[in-house]
Design a protein around this motif. Structure first.
Motif, PDB file in Angstrom:
ATOM      1  N   THR A 179       4.298  31.496  52.331  1.00  0.00           N
ATOM      2  CA  THR A 179       4.559  30.297  53.125  1.00  0.00           C
ATOM      3  C   THR A 179       3.476  30.127  54.179  1.00  0.00           C
ATOM      4  OG1 THR A 179       5.931  31.487  54.734  1.00  0.00           O
ATOM      5  CG2 THR A 179       7.057  30.503  52.836  1.00  0.00           C
ATOM      6  N   VAL A 180       3.357  28.906  54.655  1.00  0.00           N
ATOM      7  CA  VAL A 180       2.446  28.601  55.757  1.00  0.00           C
ATOM      8  C   VAL A 180       3.097  27.513  56.602  1.00  0.00           C
ATOM      9  CG1 VAL A 180       1.135  26.768  54.574  1.00  0.00           C
ATOM     10  CG2 VAL A 180       0.038  28.108  56.356  1.00  0.00           C
ATOM     11  N   THR A 181       2.906  27.592  57.892  1.00  0.00           N
ATOM     12  CA  THR A 181       3.433  26.584  58.811  1.00  0.00           C
ATOM     13  C   THR A 181       2.271  25.877  59.495  1.00  0.00           C
ATOM     14  OG1 THR A 181       5.460  27.847  59.209  1.00  0.00           O
ATOM     15  CG2 THR A 181       4.878  26.163  60.827  1.00  0.00           C
ATOM     16  N   THR A 182       2.206  24.559  59.327  1.00  0.00           N
ATOM     17  CA  THR A 182       1.141  23.781  59.952  1.00  0.00           C
ATOM     18  C   THR A 182       1.624  23.324  61.331  1.00  0.00           C
ATOM     19  OG1 THR A 182       1.906  21.728  58.913  1.00  0.00           O
ATOM     20  CG2 THR A 182       0.260  23.024  57.743  1.00  0.00           C
ATOM     21  N   ASN A 183       0.693  23.286  62.290  1.00  0.00           N
ATOM     22  CA  ASN A 183       1.073  22.959  63.662  1.00  0.00           C
ATOM     23  C   ASN A 183       0.768  21.521  64.054  1.00  0.00           C
ATOM     24  OD1 ASN A 183      -1.726  22.929  64.159  1.00  0.00           O
ATOM     25  ND2 ASN A 183      -1.723  25.107  64.697  1.00  0.00           N
ATOM     26  N   ALA A 184       0.262  20.712  63.092  1.00  0.00           N
ATOM     27  CA  ALA A 184      -0.031  19.305  63.371  1.00  0.00           C
ATOM     28  C   ALA A 184      -0.120  18.542  62.057  1.00  0.00           C
ATOM     29  CB  ALA A 184      -1.344  19.171  64.153  1.00  0.00           C
ATOM     30  N   ASP A 185       0.033  17.228  62.139  1.00  0.00           N
ATOM     31  CA  ASP A 185      -0.144  16.393  60.955  1.00  0.00           C
ATOM     32  C   ASP A 185      -1.622  16.378  60.551  1.00  0.00           C
ATOM     33  OD1 ASP A 185       2.526  15.822  61.260  1.00  0.00           O
ATOM     34  OD2 ASP A 185       2.233  13.753  61.926  1.00  0.00           O
TER      35      ASP A 185
ATOM     36  N   ARG B 134       1.250  22.162  47.974  1.00  0.00           N
ATOM     37  CA  ARG B 134       1.146  20.776  47.529  1.00  0.00           C
ATOM     38  C   ARG B 134       1.530  19.787  48.629  1.00  0.00           C
ATOM     39  NH1 ARG B 134      -1.751  21.608  42.884  1.00  0.00           N
ATOM     40  NH2 ARG B 134      -0.873  23.423  41.797  1.00  0.00           N
ATOM     41  N   ASN B 135       0.778  18.682  48.656  1.00  0.00           N
ATOM     42  CA  ASN B 135       1.101  17.550  49.526  1.00  0.00           C
ATOM     43  C   ASN B 135       1.270  17.946  50.991  1.00  0.00           C
ATOM     44  OD1 ASN B 135       1.182  15.770  47.258  1.00  0.00           O
ATOM     45  ND2 ASN B 135       3.235  16.529  46.791  1.00  0.00           N
ATOM     46  N   VAL B 136       0.342  18.749  51.473  1.00  0.00           N
ATOM     47  CA  VAL B 136       0.362  19.119  52.893  1.00  0.00           C
ATOM     48  C   VAL B 136      -0.041  17.891  53.707  1.00  0.00           C
ATOM     49  CG1 VAL B 136      -0.660  20.604  54.652  1.00  0.00           C
ATOM     50  CG2 VAL B 136      -0.206  21.509  52.357  1.00  0.00           C
ATOM     51  N   GLU B 137       0.802  17.505  54.640  1.00  0.00           N
ATOM     52  CA  GLU B 137       0.509  16.319  55.454  1.00  0.00           C
ATOM     53  C   GLU B 137       1.189  16.397  56.818  1.00  0.00           C
ATOM     54  OE1 GLU B 137       0.591  11.424  55.066  1.00  0.00           O
ATOM     55  OE2 GLU B 137       1.865  12.634  53.736  1.00  0.00           O
ATOM     56  N   LYS B 138       2.509  16.504  56.809  1.00  0.00           N
ATOM     57  CA  LYS B 138       3.254  16.547  58.066  1.00  0.00           C
ATOM     58  C   LYS B 138       3.345  17.986  58.586  1.00  0.00           C
ATOM     59  CE  LYS B 138       4.226  12.154  58.100  1.00  0.00           C
ATOM     60  NZ  LYS B 138       3.633  11.268  59.129  1.00  0.00           N
ATOM     61  N   ALA B 139       3.362  18.121  59.909  1.00  0.00           N
ATOM     62  CA  ALA B 139       3.534  19.448  60.495  1.00  0.00           C
ATOM     63  C   ALA B 139       4.845  20.047  60.006  1.00  0.00           C
ATOM     64  CB  ALA B 139       3.525  19.349  62.020  1.00  0.00           C
TER      65      ALA B 139
ATOM     66  N   ALA C 259      -8.889  23.212  56.076  1.00  0.00           N
ATOM     67  CA  ALA C 259      -9.904  22.211  56.412  1.00  0.00           C
ATOM     68  C   ALA C 259      -9.650  21.546  57.749  1.00  0.00           C
ATOM     69  CB  ALA C 259      -9.958  21.141  55.318  1.00  0.00           C
ATOM     70  N   TYR C 260      -8.378  21.470  58.173  1.00  0.00           N
ATOM     71  CA  TYR C 260      -8.040  20.718  59.376  1.00  0.00           C
ATOM     72  C   TYR C 260      -7.695  21.622  60.561  1.00  0.00           C
ATOM     73  CZ  TYR C 260      -7.830  17.028  55.924  1.00  0.00           C
ATOM     74  OH  TYR C 260      -8.149  16.157  54.906  1.00  0.00           O
ATOM     75  N   GLY C 261      -7.740  22.918  60.359  1.00  0.00           N
ATOM     76  CA  GLY C 261      -7.434  23.848  61.447  1.00  0.00           C
ATOM     77  C   GLY C 261      -5.995  23.776  61.895  1.00  0.00           C
ATOM     78  N   VAL C 262      -5.072  23.492  60.958  1.00  0.00           N
ATOM     79  CA  VAL C 262      -3.670  23.352  61.323  1.00  0.00           C
ATOM     80  C   VAL C 262      -2.807  24.468  60.742  1.00  0.00           C
ATOM     81  CG1 VAL C 262      -3.852  20.859  61.550  1.00  0.00           C
ATOM     82  CG2 VAL C 262      -3.173  21.844  59.336  1.00  0.00           C
ATOM     83  N   MET C 263      -3.401  25.361  59.976  1.00  0.00           N
ATOM     84  CA  MET C 263      -2.609  26.419  59.322  1.00  0.00           C
ATOM     85  C   MET C 263      -2.249  27.531  60.313  1.00  0.00           C
ATOM     86  SD  MET C 263      -2.315  25.369  56.209  1.00  0.00           S
ATOM     87  CE  MET C 263      -3.089  24.373  54.927  1.00  0.00           C
TER      88      MET C 263
END
Length: 221
Positions: free
Chosen positions: A160-166, A191-196, A217-221
């Motif tokens: 699992t991974v948790t993104t901290n921003a959209d 798949r379909n990573v977009e929303k935090a 790529a977006y530094g949100v992981m």
């Protein structure tokens, strides 16, 4: 010839990734000449010929003692093309150097007037759509080989991974380090990573126990 995405990026190495994304979205290939085929394009040509009285004028040119042999030859070829215009398999290809040269000569020698030449050119003109209007930063970084990654810790068969921003919607590739080849290889994706939020993916059985990492790529992981 149409550039590939990688080839296009290679033409703008001085741009940042963000700037390159904008440039790719805005890129519009130049219009080009190709075949006059299909009823719409052929009707454009026929309309010009009707308006200009082209057929009558060219037939008269064949009998005009003041016309040169080259003019008469061109007039005869154009009349022949006009007679075949609506045959389904017939087309006029201005991308063919020989055809283009003959067309240019016909215009230069006034076998075709300016309006006729313009209408033929417009009928043969193709305007490509923008090839990459939805380019993402992920695609730019991936193509340029400059992709930040983050280490992943598996939980059984899943990771699992948790993104901290959209961010822009994308599939973030997951890589595993193959101990047999000593190489990182793509094994899965979030798949379909977009929303935090939290995303998960199942680890293929062949990659159990491997070191894992994910594109960030977006530094949100």
């Amino acid at each position: 010839m149409q550039l590939t995405f990688s080839e296009f990026l290679a033409t703008i190495p001085e741009l940042t990734h963000d700037q390159a994304r904008t440039a790719a979205r805005d890129y519009a290939p130049l219009p080009y000449l190709h075949r006059i085929e299909g009823p719409v394009r052929k009707t454009q040509v026929e309309t010009g010929f009707i308006i200009n009285g082209t057929e009558e004028r060219l037939k008269a040119m064949l009998d005009d003692p003041t016309a040169s042999e080259t003019q008469k030859m061109l007039a005869a070829k154009i009349l022949k093309a006009m007679s075949k215009l609506y045959q389904v398999e017939f087309y006029i290809n201005l991308a063919d150097p020989e055809v283009a040269q003959m067309f240019s000569l016909a215009h230069t020698l006034n076998v075709l007037n300016n309006d006729e030449a313009t209408r033929i050119t417009e009928a043969a003109m193709y305007i490509p759509a923008k090839p990459w209007p939805n380019t993402t930063l992920y695609e730019v970084r991936y193509s340029r080989g400059d992709m930040p990654t983050k280490e992943l810790i598996p939980d059984g068969r899943f990771v699992t991974v948790t993104t901290n921003a959209d961010c822009e919607k994308h599939n973030a590739s997951i890589y595993g380090f193959n101990p047999r080849t000593q190489q990182w290889q793509s094994i899965q994706a979030f798949r379909n990573v977009e929303k935090a939020g939290t995303y998960d993916a199942e680890i293929p059985s062949f990659a159990f126990g491997w070191q894992l990492r994910v594109d960030d790529a977006y530094g949100v992981m």
